[in-house]
Structures are given as structure tokens and as C-alpha cells.
Motif scaffolding. Structure first.
Motif, PDB file in Angstrom:
ATOM      1  N   UNK A  29     -13.442  -4.810   4.007  1.00 22.36           N
ATOM      2  CA  UNK A  29     -12.488  -3.824   3.477  1.00 22.36           C
ATOM      3  C   UNK A  29     -11.126  -4.477   3.326  1.00 22.36           C
ATOM      4  N   UNK A  30     -10.490  -4.372   2.143  1.00 20.11           N
ATOM      5  CA  UNK A  30      -9.176  -4.995   1.952  1.00 20.11           C
ATOM      6  C   UNK A  30      -8.128  -4.348   2.834  1.00 20.11           C
ATOM      7  N   UNK A  31      -7.155  -5.139   3.241  1.00 17.62           N
ATOM      8  CA  UNK A  31      -6.118  -4.634   4.122  1.00 17.62           C
ATOM      9  C   UNK A  31      -5.274  -3.575   3.416  1.00 17.62           C
ATOM     10  N   UNK A  32      -4.934  -3.839   2.152  1.00 18.74           N
ATOM     11  CA  UNK A  32      -4.195  -2.882   1.340  1.00 18.74           C
ATOM     12  C   UNK A  32      -4.931  -2.766   0.006  1.00 18.74           C
ATOM     13  N   UNK A  33      -5.737  -1.740  -0.188  1.00 20.99           N
ATOM     14  CA  UNK A  33      -6.576  -1.639  -1.392  1.00 20.99           C
ATOM     15  C   UNK A  33      -5.800  -1.773  -2.697  1.00 20.99           C
ATOM     16  N   UNK A  34      -4.575  -1.260  -2.739  1.00 21.18           N
ATOM     17  CA  UNK A  34      -3.778  -1.344  -3.960  1.00 21.18           C
ATOM     18  C   UNK A  34      -2.649  -2.355  -3.831  1.00 21.18           C
ATOM     19  N   UNK A  35      -2.728  -3.228  -2.841  1.00 24.71           N
ATOM     20  CA  UNK A  35      -1.655  -4.178  -2.588  1.00 24.71           C
ATOM     21  C   UNK A  35      -2.070  -5.616  -2.845  1.00 24.71           C
ATOM     22  N   UNK A  36      -1.361  -6.566  -2.234  1.00 25.48           N
ATOM     23  CA  UNK A  36      -1.649  -7.985  -2.468  1.00 25.48           C
ATOM     24  C   UNK A  36      -3.013  -8.390  -1.923  1.00 25.48           C
ATOM     25  N   UNK A  37      -3.656  -9.333  -2.614  1.00 17.38           N
ATOM     26  CA  UNK A  37      -4.951  -9.830  -2.174  1.00 17.38           C
ATOM     27  C   UNK A  37      -4.772 -10.830  -1.041  1.00 17.38           C
ATOM     28  N   UNK A  38      -5.785 -10.943  -0.203  1.00 11.90           N
ATOM     29  CA  UNK A  38      -5.707 -11.838   0.946  1.00 11.90           C
ATOM     30  C   UNK A  38      -5.654 -13.300   0.516  1.00 11.90           C
ATOM     31  N   UNK A  39      -6.373 -13.663  -0.515  1.00 13.35           N
ATOM     32  CA  UNK A  39      -6.404 -15.059  -0.976  1.00 13.35           C
ATOM     33  C   UNK A  39      -6.639 -15.053  -2.478  1.00 13.35           C
ATOM     34  N   UNK A  40      -5.615 -14.763  -3.260  1.00 13.83           N
ATOM     35  CA  UNK A  40      -5.816 -14.488  -4.686  1.00 13.83           C
ATOM     36  C   UNK A  40      -6.408 -15.631  -5.497  1.00 13.83           C
ATOM     37  N   UNK A  64       3.995  -0.914   4.463  1.00 24.62           N
ATOM     38  CA  UNK A  64       2.666  -0.620   3.927  1.00 24.62           C
ATOM     39  C   UNK A  64       2.752   0.371   2.777  1.00 24.62           C
ATOM     40  N   UNK A  65       3.592   1.372   2.925  1.00 21.28           N
ATOM     41  CA  UNK A  65       3.771   2.364   1.866  1.00 21.28           C
ATOM     42  C   UNK A  65       4.291   1.704   0.595  1.00 21.28           C
ATOM     43  N   UNK A  66       5.264   0.779   0.744  1.00 18.72           N
ATOM     44  CA  UNK A  66       5.810   0.082  -0.421  1.00 18.72           C
ATOM     45  C   UNK A  66       4.746  -0.783  -1.087  1.00 18.72           C
ATOM     46  N   UNK A  67       3.937  -1.467  -0.296  1.00 18.91           N
ATOM     47  CA  UNK A  67       2.869  -2.295  -0.861  1.00 18.91           C
ATOM     48  C   UNK A  67       1.877  -1.446  -1.650  1.00 18.91           C
ATOM     49  N   UNK A  68       1.509  -0.300  -1.110  1.00 15.40           N
ATOM     50  CA  UNK A  68       0.551   0.564  -1.784  1.00 15.40           C
ATOM     51  C   UNK A  68       1.134   1.176  -3.058  1.00 15.40           C
ATOM     52  N   UNK A  69       2.390   1.594  -3.000  1.00 15.70           N
ATOM     53  CA  UNK A  69       2.992   2.301  -4.136  1.00 15.70           C
ATOM     54  C   UNK A  69       3.473   1.373  -5.242  1.00 15.70           C
ATOM     55  N   UNK A  70       3.986   0.194  -4.851  1.00 10.02           N
ATOM     56  CA  UNK A  70       4.744  -0.609  -5.799  1.00 10.02           C
ATOM     57  C   UNK A  70       4.056  -1.898  -6.237  1.00 10.02           C
ATOM     58  N   UNK A  71       2.999  -2.305  -5.543  1.00  7.69           N
ATOM     59  CA  UNK A  71       2.409  -3.602  -5.875  1.00  7.69           C
ATOM     60  C   UNK A  71       1.882  -3.650  -7.310  1.00  7.69           C
ATOM     61  N   UNK A  72       1.243  -2.598  -7.754  1.00  9.97           N
ATOM     62  CA  UNK A  72       0.684  -2.610  -9.110  1.00  9.97           C
ATOM     63  C   UNK A  72       1.773  -2.733 -10.169  1.00  9.97           C
ATOM     64  N   UNK A  73       2.993  -2.362  -9.821  1.00  5.07           N
ATOM     65  CA  UNK A  73       4.103  -2.399 -10.782  1.00  5.07           C
ATOM     66  C   UNK A  73       4.977  -3.634 -10.608  1.00  5.07           C
TER      67      UNK A  73
END
Length: 272
Positions: A29-40, A64-73
Motif C-alpha cells: 500500500x502506498x504511503x500517500x496514494x495521491x502523493x509522491x512515489x517511494x521510488x519514482x 500529509x494533508x498538503x501532499x494528498x491535496x497538492x501533489x497532483x497539481x
């Protein structure tokens, strides 16, 4: 096996800002599903000496909230695929690459003070990535993008020639033991790669509080044919007003550390 710590809601569904609690993830399971990848980039398969060492530490609820909300953008995983910087930032403004931004306080301040310059900030420290995204979001700045992974892969595989207006390396790991000096980032090979991505006239700005590393940086940059010192005496530069005095730097100064800045310019052959 150590269980990573990530934020989760407090009882009743409430979040307590700054709080980190233990959460057990299923295998894979990814640490942050909508955030940065562990080893891109799958970069651990590259047999190359690394100048960085990934660190595991707690991620607060706000990060964590910022990673989830803002990573895709505002996030970019360094996966080896070419990136269009104009598309990434949504404009054709100059782009400065910063390698290693820690918790992002200085980066956020520089971005807010110079909104016409785009900052592409690279680090592998997840709490710092989340913190910088959070700071930029709270300040209302949109000229910061956070890149996750190996800066060498970013430079070598993903950026176009002459696409950068500047390079910043502030307080990199000094690798003080002699046997680890080969891990230091500022080496001739790194500068040759960076030179291919920096446009003529672009500035390389380094800063360190480790004097032996500062001397090595000065020697390596001075000897490199693609760069020239902006200081007439060929030495270190005063700290520019645009580089904020960080908490880390202030603590070092209080302990008597000497901080040295280096400002070099990318030249075309024949310009000297």
C-alpha cells in the motif's frame, strides 16, 4: 520490520495539527496514494555513488494533508520522462532549480519574494516536501513545484538543454569523512551535466557552513571551463539579500560557524 508512521484521524475523525500517529499499512500500500512515489525512477538499480541519503521521519497531519491535496497539481515525480517546464508551471517564466531544500522555509520565502521566477525544488525528504507544499499554499504562491527523487536523473533525462535560469544548492550534505568526499554533490562531473541544462548567464549559487567543503566547491567551480566567478577577487560572495537566513543557518552562526556563499555564472566558450 519497522512500521512507517503516517498521520491518521484522531478519535472522532478530528485531526490535530502537527500530530503524528502510528498507522499500519497493508503490504504494497502506498504511503500517500495521491502523493509522491517511494521510488519514482527505480533509481536504486543505478550503480552510482549517491550524494544524498533518503531519511525516514514522521510526517505531520498538515504535511500529509498538503501532499494528498497538492501533489497532483504542484508535485513532480522524477521518473526519467521528459518534462516541459512551461507546461509544469503554466507560464514561460525563468526556472531556477534548487537541489535539497530541507523543510522548505527558505524556498517558500524566496518564491513569495520573487513571483516572476519559477522555483523547481528537489528533495527526497517526505516531511520537507509536504511542509514546502503547505507553506506555498498558505502563502498563496503558485511559482513553486516540488520534485521528488534524484536530481541527477532530472538533469540528465528530463530537462532540455539551456532550460534553467539558475541552480541553487544550499547547505548540501558535507560528507565530512575523507572516504565519503566522493559523495559530495559539487564535483566536476555534476557541474558538466548542470552546464548543459543552464542557459548562458545562468547563476550557480551554493552555500555551506562546512569550510572544507566550501573550499572544495570554490576550487572545483573555479577550475571548471563552463563557469566563472562573479566576484572580482575570485573568492566567496557576501550572502545575497534574496537568500533568507534560515533557522538552521542561524543556529550555526550562533555556534561560531562560518557560512560561505559562492556565486558563479554559466559562460559560453569564448566569452572569457
Amino acid at each position: 520490520m519497522n512500521t512507517p508512521e503516517v498521520p491518521r484521524p484522531a478519535p472522532g475523525g478530528e485531526h490535530h495539527p502537527g500530530e503524528s500517529v502510528r498507522h499500519t499499512r497493508a503490504k504494497g500500500e502506498p504511503r500517500f496514494p495521491d502523493g509522491p512515489k517511494a521510488d519514482p525512477a527505480g533509481s536504486h538499480f543505478e550503480r552510482r555513488i549517491r550524494s544524498f541519503q533518503p531519511r525516514r521521519s514522521r510526517v505531520t497531519a498538515g504535511q500529509a494533508d498538503a501532499l494528498q491535496r497538492l501533489w497532483s497539481r504542484w508535485g513532480l515525480d522524477i521518473d526519467g520522462h521528459a518534462v516541459d517546464l512551461g507546461e509544469l508551471f503554466g507560464n514561460d517564466g525563468p526556472v531556477v532549480l534548487e537541489i535539497g531544500f530541507g523543510m522548505g522555509e527558505a524556498t517558500a520565502q524566496m518564491a513569495a519574494a520573487d513571483p516572476d521566477t519559477n522555483l523547481l525544488a528537489v528533495d527526497v525528504h517526505t516531511p520537507g516536501q509536504g511542509n514546502l507544499l503547505n507553506l506555498a499554499d498558505r502563502a498563496g504562491t503558485d511559482n513553486v513545484r516540488v520534485a521528488n527523487g534524484d536530481a541527477i536523473i532530472l538533469l540528465r533525462e528530463m530537462l532540455k538543454p539551456d532550460s534553467l535560469a539558475g541552480l541553487r544548492v544550499f547547505f548540501p550534505d558535507p560528507w565530512p569523512k575523507k572516504r565519503h568526499h566522493k559523495r559530495r554533490l559539487i564535483q566536476p562531473e555534476f557541474l558538466s551535466l548542470a552546464a548543459t541544462r543552464l542557459r548562458p548567464g545562468a547563476t550557480v549559487h551554493c552555500a555551506t557552513d562546512w569550510e572544507p567543503y566550501a573550499e572544495q566547491m570554490l576550487d572545483v567551480l573555479t577550475a571548471h571551463p563552463d563557469f566563472e566567478n562573479t566576484q572580482a577577487d575570485g573568492g566567496f560572495a557576501p550572502r545575497p539579500a534574496f537568500r533568507p537566513l534560515t533557522r538552521f543557518e542561524g543556529q550555526g552562526l550562533d555556534k561560531g560557524h562560518v557560512v560561505n556563499d559562492l556565486l558563479f555564472r554559466r559562460v559560453q566558450h569564448g566569452d572569457r
